[in-house]
Design a protein around this motif. Structure first.
Motif, PDB file in Angstrom:
ATOM      1  N   PHE A 192       2.497   8.405  -0.163  1.00 38.35           N
ATOM      2  CA  PHE A 192       1.727   8.564   1.064  1.00 38.35           C
ATOM      3  C   PHE A 192       2.386   7.819   2.206  1.00 38.35           C
ATOM      4  CE2 PHE A 192      -2.484   9.974   2.429  1.00 38.35           C
ATOM      5  CZ  PHE A 192      -2.524   9.422   3.695  1.00 38.35           C
TER       6      PHE A 192
ATOM      7  N   CYS B  31      -6.751  17.726   4.859  1.00 34.85           N
ATOM      8  CA  CYS B  31      -6.136  18.083   6.129  1.00 34.85           C
ATOM      9  C   CYS B  31      -4.924  18.951   5.803  1.00 34.85           C
ATOM     10  CB  CYS B  31      -5.718  16.838   6.903  1.00 34.85           C
ATOM     11  SG  CYS B  31      -7.093  15.711   7.221  1.00 34.85           S
ATOM     12  N   TRP B  32      -5.057  20.249   6.056  1.00 35.44           N
ATOM     13  CA  TRP B  32      -4.036  21.216   5.692  1.00 35.44           C
ATOM     14  C   TRP B  32      -3.875  22.202   6.840  1.00 35.44           C
ATOM     15  CZ3 TRP B  32      -4.869  26.148   2.503  1.00 35.44           C
ATOM     16  CH2 TRP B  32      -3.636  26.735   2.155  1.00 35.44           C
TER      17      TRP B  32
ATOM     18  N   LYS C  84      -1.413  12.119  -0.607  1.00 30.57           N
ATOM     19  CA  LYS C  84      -0.751  13.210   0.100  1.00 30.57           C
ATOM     20  C   LYS C  84       0.119  13.966  -0.875  1.00 30.57           C
ATOM     21  CE  LYS C  84       1.585  14.186   4.441  1.00 30.57           C
ATOM     22  NZ  LYS C  84       2.100  13.597   5.689  1.00 30.57           N
TER      23      LYS C  84
ATOM     24  N   ILE D 167      -6.205   3.653   1.484  1.00 34.83           N
ATOM     25  CA  ILE D 167      -5.098   4.145   0.675  1.00 34.83           C
ATOM     26  C   ILE D 167      -4.796   3.144  -0.444  1.00 34.83           C
ATOM     27  CG2 ILE D 167      -2.623   4.678   0.679  1.00 34.83           C
ATOM     28  CD1 ILE D 167      -3.096   5.588   3.653  1.00 34.83           C
TER      29      ILE D 167
ATOM     30  N   THR E  74      -3.062  16.137   3.228  1.00 30.83           N
ATOM     31  CA  THR E  74      -3.630  14.800   3.130  1.00 30.83           C
ATOM     32  C   THR E  74      -5.015  14.922   2.508  1.00 30.83           C
ATOM     33  OG1 THR E  74      -2.424  14.038   5.074  1.00 30.83           O
ATOM     34  CG2 THR E  74      -4.332  12.732   4.406  1.00 30.83           C
ATOM     35  N   GLU E  75      -5.239  14.195   1.420  1.00 28.00           N
ATOM     36  CA  GLU E  75      -6.517  14.237   0.717  1.00 28.00           C
ATOM     37  C   GLU E  75      -7.245  12.917   0.928  1.00 28.00           C
ATOM     38  OE1 GLU E  75      -6.334  15.756  -3.299  1.00 28.00           O
ATOM     39  OE2 GLU E  75      -4.258  16.376  -2.994  1.00 28.00           O
ATOM     40  N   TYR E  76      -8.521  13.031   1.248  1.00 23.06           N
ATOM     41  CA  TYR E  76      -9.323  11.836   1.517  1.00 23.06           C
ATOM     42  C   TYR E  76     -10.744  12.114   1.059  1.00 23.06           C
ATOM     43  CZ  TYR E  76     -11.569   8.193   4.459  1.00 23.06           C
ATOM     44  OH  TYR E  76     -12.303   7.131   4.937  1.00 23.06           O
TER      45      TYR E  76
ATOM     46  N   THR F 208      -8.804  11.031   8.167  1.00 23.43           N
ATOM     47  CA  THR F 208      -7.749  10.553   7.278  1.00 23.43           C
ATOM     48  C   THR F 208      -8.046   9.111   6.879  1.00 23.43           C
ATOM     49  OG1 THR F 208      -6.399   9.889   9.175  1.00 23.43           O
ATOM     50  CG2 THR F 208      -5.951  12.061   8.229  1.00 23.43           C
TER      51      THR F 208
ATOM     52  N   ALA G 285      -7.570   8.959  -2.274  1.00 23.92           N
ATOM     53  CA  ALA G 285      -6.753   9.328  -1.125  1.00 23.92           C
ATOM     54  C   ALA G 285      -5.312   9.524  -1.547  1.00 23.92           C
ATOM     55  CB  ALA G 285      -6.834   8.240  -0.052  1.00 23.92           C
TER      56      ALA G 285
END
Length: 196
Positions: free
Chosen positions: A22, A115-116, A84, A45, A89-91, A39, A82
């Protein structure tokens, strides 16, 4: 590793391990403006990478920039997830209880924002480049909680229950995984998820 940590870690393996790759965003990147995608902060993170457990779990604002307005009762712990992977981006946050994974009464809820940039319409979710929680097999379209969603049954990696996803707005995907005892609450959970 105790049962509580093992349960949280099982569902979060891919994104937690992805945290090593990440790229940490700048302090202002984790924003909650209307057009932005939520994010994780640097601290979150690290929290995810270290598989830290919150006991008691966080509440409705566990994911910064997202409100989960309906949380079923009975959760005893939770944790940030969290990472990437392939430009996504995964959260998210996973709530759980102290029962072992094999217990059919185990309560687990995972809400995740992805977030894609390629997310524009519901069918795009079939190409969602994630390791866990894909929509490539056994997928159905439904309306749940006021959203047109893709849905499928959970599998070995996600656990038993129902997995749901939708495009909240261009570039922003939300997924929800509810264990079997929480499937009756999915309508309220999904209806209660709000981004500014």
């Amino acid at each position: 590793m105790n049962t509580m940590t093992r349960t949280l870690t099982t569902a979060a393996l891919s994104v937690a391990s992805a945290a090593t790759l990440f790229v940490v965003p700048s302090a202002h990147a984790a924003t909650t403006s209307g057009a932005a995608c939520p994010t994780p902060s640097r601290a979150e993170i690290r929290h995810s990478y270290d598989s830290k457990v919150d006991k008691p779990p966080r509440g409705a604002t566990a994911i910064r920039g997202v409100r989960v307005g309906h949380l079923p009762a009975g959760f005893t712990y939770g944790g940030v997830v969290a990472g990437k992977h392939k430009g996504v981006t995964e959260y998210g946050y996973q709530w759980g209880d102290d029962r072992p994974n094999a217990d059919p009464r185990q309560r687990s809820l995972w809400v995740r924002v992805l977030c894609w940039p390629d997310a524009r319409k519901l069918t795009d979710l079939k190409r969602l480049p994630v390791t866990y929680g894909t929509f490539t097999a056994g997928v159905k379209t439904a309306t749940i909680g006021g959203h047109r969603v893709l849905t499928r049954e959970g599998d070995g990696a996600l656990g038993d229950g129902q997995y749901v996803g939708w495009v909240e707005r261009e570039g922003v995907v939300i997924t929800v995984m509810a264990s079997t005892p929480l499937v009756p609450d999915l309508e309220k959970v999904i209806a209660g998820i709000h981004l500014p």
